[in-house]
Scaffold this active site. Structure first.
Site, PDB file in Angstrom:
ATOM      1  CG  HIS A  76      24.737  75.008  93.560  1.00 42.55           C
ATOM      2  ND1 HIS A  76      25.930  75.666  93.688  1.00 42.55           N
ATOM      3  CD2 HIS A  76      23.959  75.797  92.775  1.00 42.55           C
ATOM      4  CE1 HIS A  76      25.876  76.810  93.021  1.00 42.55           C
ATOM      5  NE2 HIS A  76      24.695  76.918  92.453  1.00 42.55           N
ATOM      6  CG  ASN A 149      27.462  80.912  92.147  1.00 39.13           C
ATOM      7  OD1 ASN A 149      27.238  80.001  92.926  1.00 39.13           O
ATOM      8  ND2 ASN A 149      26.734  81.124  91.069  1.00 39.13           N
ATOM      9  CG  HIS A 340      15.526  81.325 100.840  1.00 41.50           C
ATOM     10  ND1 HIS A 340      15.648  82.308  99.888  1.00 41.50           N
ATOM     11  CD2 HIS A 340      14.209  81.080 100.927  1.00 41.50           C
ATOM     12  CE1 HIS A 340      14.452  82.630  99.420  1.00 41.50           C
ATOM     13  NE2 HIS A 340      13.560  81.892 100.041  1.00 41.50           N
TER      14      HIS A 340
HETATM   15 FE1  HDD Z   1      20.905  79.201  93.095  1.00 41.70          FE
HETATM   16  C1  HDD Z   1      21.177  76.381  94.935  1.00 41.70           C
HETATM   17  C2  HDD Z   1      23.974  80.251  94.190  1.00 41.70           C
HETATM   18  C3  HDD Z   1      20.848  81.782  90.820  1.00 41.70           C
HETATM   19  C4  HDD Z   1      17.745  78.422  92.306  1.00 41.70           C
HETATM   20  N1  HDD Z   1      22.304  78.473  94.313  1.00 41.70           N
HETATM   21  C5  HDD Z   1      22.226  77.284  94.999  1.00 41.70           C
HETATM   22  C6  HDD Z   1      23.407  77.103  95.785  1.00 41.70           C
HETATM   23  C7  HDD Z   1      24.204  78.196  95.566  1.00 41.70           C
HETATM   24  C8  HDD Z   1      23.502  79.051  94.649  1.00 41.70           C
HETATM   25  C9  HDD Z   1      25.558  78.456  96.174  1.00 41.70           C
HETATM   26  C10 HDD Z   1      23.702  75.911  96.656  1.00 41.70           C
HETATM   27  C11 HDD Z   1      23.311  76.154  98.076  1.00 41.70           C
HETATM   28  C12 HDD Z   1      23.682  74.978  98.920  1.00 41.70           C
HETATM   29  O1  HDD Z   1      24.886  74.744  99.087  1.00 41.70           O
HETATM   30  O2  HDD Z   1      22.782  74.294  99.377  1.00 41.70           O
HETATM   31  N2  HDD Z   1      22.188  80.680  92.553  1.00 41.70           N
HETATM   32  C13 HDD Z   1      23.353  81.010  93.207  1.00 41.70           C
HETATM   33  C14 HDD Z   1      23.841  82.272  92.700  1.00 41.70           C
HETATM   34  C15 HDD Z   1      22.974  82.684  91.742  1.00 41.70           C
HETATM   35  C16 HDD Z   1      21.917  81.697  91.661  1.00 41.70           C
HETATM   36  C17 HDD Z   1      25.093  82.979  93.191  1.00 41.70           C
HETATM   37  C18 HDD Z   1      22.981  83.915  90.901  1.00 41.70           C
HETATM   38  C19 HDD Z   1      23.392  85.056  91.322  1.00 41.70           C
HETATM   39  N3  HDD Z   1      19.553  79.947  91.772  1.00 41.70           N
HETATM   40  C20 HDD Z   1      19.700  81.045  90.963  1.00 41.70           C
HETATM   41  C21 HDD Z   1      18.447  81.330  90.307  1.00 41.70           C
HETATM   42  C22 HDD Z   1      17.543  80.393  90.753  1.00 41.70           C
HETATM   43  C23 HDD Z   1      18.276  79.528  91.660  1.00 41.70           C
HETATM   44  C24 HDD Z   1      18.219  82.457  89.340  1.00 41.70           C
HETATM   45  C25 HDD Z   1      16.094  80.230  90.417  1.00 41.70           C
HETATM   46  C26 HDD Z   1      15.291  81.218  90.190  1.00 41.70           C
HETATM   47  N4  HDD Z   1      19.707  77.619  93.477  1.00 41.70           N
HETATM   48  C27 HDD Z   1      18.414  77.534  93.090  1.00 41.70           C
HETATM   49  C28 HDD Z   1      17.707  76.319  93.650  1.00 41.70           C
HETATM   50  C29 HDD Z   1      18.810  75.685  94.531  1.00 41.70           C
HETATM   51  C30 HDD Z   1      19.998  76.591  94.289  1.00 41.70           C
HETATM   52  C31 HDD Z   1      17.070  75.465  92.645  1.00 41.70           C
HETATM   53  C32 HDD Z   1      19.098  74.214  94.322  1.00 41.70           C
HETATM   54  C33 HDD Z   1      19.181  73.604  95.687  1.00 41.70           C
HETATM   55  C34 HDD Z   1      18.779  74.668  96.583  1.00 41.70           C
HETATM   56  O3  HDD Z   1      18.468  75.782  95.886  1.00 41.70           O
HETATM   57  O4  HDD Z   1      18.690  74.594  97.785  1.00 41.70           O
HETATM   58  O5  HDD Z   1      16.608  76.717  94.368  1.00 41.70           O
END
Ligand code: HDD
Length: 690
Positions: A76, A149, A340
């Protein structure tokens, strides 16, 4: 006296105000506040001599510049945010004690960040991908983040696989290609070897993965969460955002061309809509299940690869979010925003979905490296509007000056404060779910059906949507070079639908080699098809092609009709500047053919006027403009001599053509304008032969 924690629409804005800096009209200073006398030349020993170390202004300016970048989000990375507020329609007290869901008069400030998933921070926005839809609610009880999402299911069922999934879709490590695209070998290899991805793949191959606008897509919390009321009664819920403008998508060829012509297409659309006062609106919907119904379905409600079909468990719209303010500074606000799914308030709780449980760890962890330490909650955009009091201290970039001797609990010196709050005082209590089990690394059998809902999705699509899915598979898999992986994927999707797999195979020169192993699902869910969405011309962009000598009377009529329906008409012509109508009126050109493209508009209208039409007829750019609009199934309109231009590109100019509204009679402009606006509302006219 107890402080008043009540918040209103402007609470967050007021908090941000104390951090805003406006340097216009001020004298230039160093970061130490010392006024600077000169800002173009470094301090040198002689005009042609070496730079002198004591030049503190040069050193500071350069050092700050050298450190301007922070790591982009690991997923993202490309996103765009806006401020707004949320209002509940009526009290949800029967389901949750969350304060922001009680009083319809309260406007809770929100910040939303939309994003693509795979691409880097500077990548194009109209790529085929899921879109993030993360909302931060600044409530009186602290921050609640709904990190959603635009697709209601996920690729994997357990967070353990998230790093593998992301490694597979990011650019391949040996050559860092392709950028912002899943169309490559490692991603499809992952899919073929992780069949739980089948359902989400159906969504990413569908039109949902190329939204026309952030304003025109749904948002889904994906996981099952809990709402808990004052009596401690818990219900399972799924969260939905429903866009008031309906769910609309681009055409794949159009999306790819926009990626070159305007890589900022989605953010520009959002930014401009807010600047114009066309505030994007989304209704918050919830699906609710009683605790005792946890096992009443043929899917496991903890499985994030499953939806709760809306026809079985209806979506209740409980409130509306309005985005009404662009940020002042993208880095300070949008880039530094830290979401978060674990940021919850009393009355909202988690389920045991293993993907959600893993996310609860990952988000804080990633902010620690991205935002440089544990005080990222003090960055203005991340600050709670509710007061923050605890014994956490120090760390990089500590902004608070904590007074007093005591930074531990329990204590006598500060009267044992800050003290934990009882439930009645708003203390967060986790729902006391009874849990029993052995420590195991395995997955419940109830998670093992990977195909039924992928088939449900397929069954729910209209014919054009099905064809788009087939085409998308052919394109994406066609970019996968390994014939072995291609074959595995074709075989895999025969478990969803035999015809689908055969069609994908046909495009790739492959046969389906395996028997269908999926369940024979005949059900469909009409709510999944974009054919059944809201249709409106409001806020759509129309290019009006005109040149000197256009008919002023008809153009004025058209623009008036547009204004009434909130349609934006932009004059596109051969050059920038002013053009003159047949009655001598000057009109300003919005863009020349050189600086815009048909991909940036929802529809095209050709102005009447012999001189204007004769000029455009010999302009290849004008003809291409019409041709591409036709090819992308968008509305086309013409009146009077304008019709000739439709003929010139070989488009049959009859009123009956799908999405084509044309009349040679200038007096018909009233009807033409009305029918054309309807055709614009129709979005794309799939029955057109292209
Ligand atoms: Fe995630 C970012 C949505 C599964 C780990 N995620 C991130 C963002 C969104 C989502 C919208 C961007 C937030 C922003 O604008 O700063 N993610 C989802 C959805 C998921 C999902 C709807 C499944 C239902 N994500 C998911 C899993 C993991 C992560 C299974 C790890 C175990 N996601 C992250 C992250 C991020 C992230 C690596 C990258 C940047 C951040 O968090 O702040 O931690």
């Amino acid at each position: 006296m107890k402080k008043d924690n009540r918040i209103n629409e402007s609470s967050k804005d007021k908090q941000l105000e104390q951090f805003r800096v406006d340097s216009s009209g001020e004298k230039l200073t160093t970061n130490q506040g010392v006024r600077v006398s000169e800002d173009e030349h470094s301090l040198k020993a002689g005009e042609r001599g070496p730079t002198i170390m004591e030049d503190f202004h040069f050193r500071e300016k350069m050092t700050h510049f050298d450190h301007e970048r922070i790591p982009e989000r690991v997923v993202h990375a490309r996103g765009f945010g806006a401020h707004g507020y949320f209002q509940v329609y009526e009290s949800m007290a029967h389901l949750t004690k969350a304060k922001f869901l009680q009083d319809p008069n309260v406007k809770t400030p929100v910040f939303v960040r939309f994003s693509t998933v795979a691409g880097s921070r500077g990548s194009a926005e109209t790529v085929r991908d899921a879109r993030g839809f993360a909302t931060k609610f600044y409530t009186e009880e602290g921050i609640y983040d709904l990190v959603a999402n635009n697709i209601p299911v996920f690729f994997i069922q357990d967070a353990m696989k998230f790093p593998d999934l992301v490694h597979s879709f990011k650019p391949e490590p040996h050559n860092e290609m392709p950028q912002a695209s899943n169309a490559h070998d490692t991603f499809w290899d992952f899919v073929a070897n992780n069949t739980e991805s089948a359902h989400m793949i159906m969504w990413t191959m569908s039109d949902r993965a190329i939204p026309r606008s952030f304003r025109m897509m749904e948002g889904f919390g994906v996981h099952t969460f809990r709402l808990v009321n004052d009596q401690g009664v818990s219900h399972f819920v799924k969260f939905h955002w429903k866009p008031v403008l309906g769910v609309h998508s681009l055409v794949w060829d159009e999306a790819q061309k926009i990626a070159g012509k305007d890589p900022d297409f989605n953010r520009r659309d959002l930014y401009e809509a807010i600047e114009m006062g066309n505030y994007p609106e989304f209704e918050l919907g919830i699906q609710v299940l009683k605790e005792e119904d946890e096992f009443s379905f043929d899917f496991d409600i903890l499985d994030p690869t499953k939806i709760w079909p809306e026809e079985i468990i209806p979506v209740h719209k409980i409130g509306k979010m309005t985005l009404n303010r662009n940020v002042d500074n993208v880095f300070a606000e949008t880039e530094q925003a830290a979401f978060h799914p674990g940021h919850v308030v009393p009355g909202i709780d988690f389920s045991n979905d293993p993907l959600l449980q893993g996310r609860l760890f990952s988000y804080t962890d990633t902010q620690l490296i991205r935002l440089g330490g544990p005080n990222f909650h003090q960055i203005p955009i991340n600050r709670s509007v509710a007061p923050v009091h605890n014994n956490q201290r120090d760390g990089y970039n500590q902004m608070a000056i904590h007074k007093g001797q005591v930074s531990y609990h329990k204590n006598s010196l500060a009267g044992n404060t800050p003290s934990p709050a009882a439930k009645e005082e708003g203390g967060y209590e986790h729902y006391q779910e009874k849990v029993e089990g052995r420590k195991v690394r395995s997955r419940s059998d109830s998670f093992k059906d990977h195909y039924s809902q992928a088939k449900l999705f397929w069954n729910s699509m209209s014919e054009p949507e099905k064809q788009h899915i087939i085409n998308a598979f052919r394109f994406e898999l066609g970019k996968c070079k390994s014939s072995d992986v291609r074959q595995q994927v074709v075989n895999m999707f025969s478990n969803v639908d035999r015809y689908l797999a055969e069609q994908i195979g046909e495009g790739l020169g492959l046969q389906v080699q395996t028997d269908h192993m999926g369940a024979d699902v005949t059900l469909s869910s009409p709510a999944l098809s974009q054919e059944n969405t809201v249709k409106t011309a409001f806020s759509r962009k129309v290019a009006i092609l005109a040149d000197n000598g256009f008919s002023g009377k008809e153009l004025n009529h058209l623009l008036m009709a547009f204004r009434e329906k909130g349609v934006q008409g932009k004059i596109i012509s051969t050059t920038h500047g002013m053009i003159k109508s047949d009655n001598g009126e000057d009109v300003e050109v919005s863009d020349a053919f050189l600086t815009t493209s048909p991909y940036e508009f929802d529809a095209v209208f050709i102005a009447a006027g012999e001189e204007s039409v004769n000029k455009l007829k010999i302009n290849k750019d004008a003809l291409d403009f019409i041709d591409e609009t036709y090819k992308h199934y968008k509305a086309l309109g013409a009146v009077g001599e304008g019709v000739e231009l439709l003929l010139a590109v070989g488009i049959l100019a009859t009123e009956s053509g799908p999405g084509i509204v044309a009349s040679r009679e200038k007096d018909d402009i009233g009807n033409v304008a009305d029918s054309f606006i309807q055709a614009v509302a129709g979005h794309r006219h799939w029955s057109r032969k292209v």
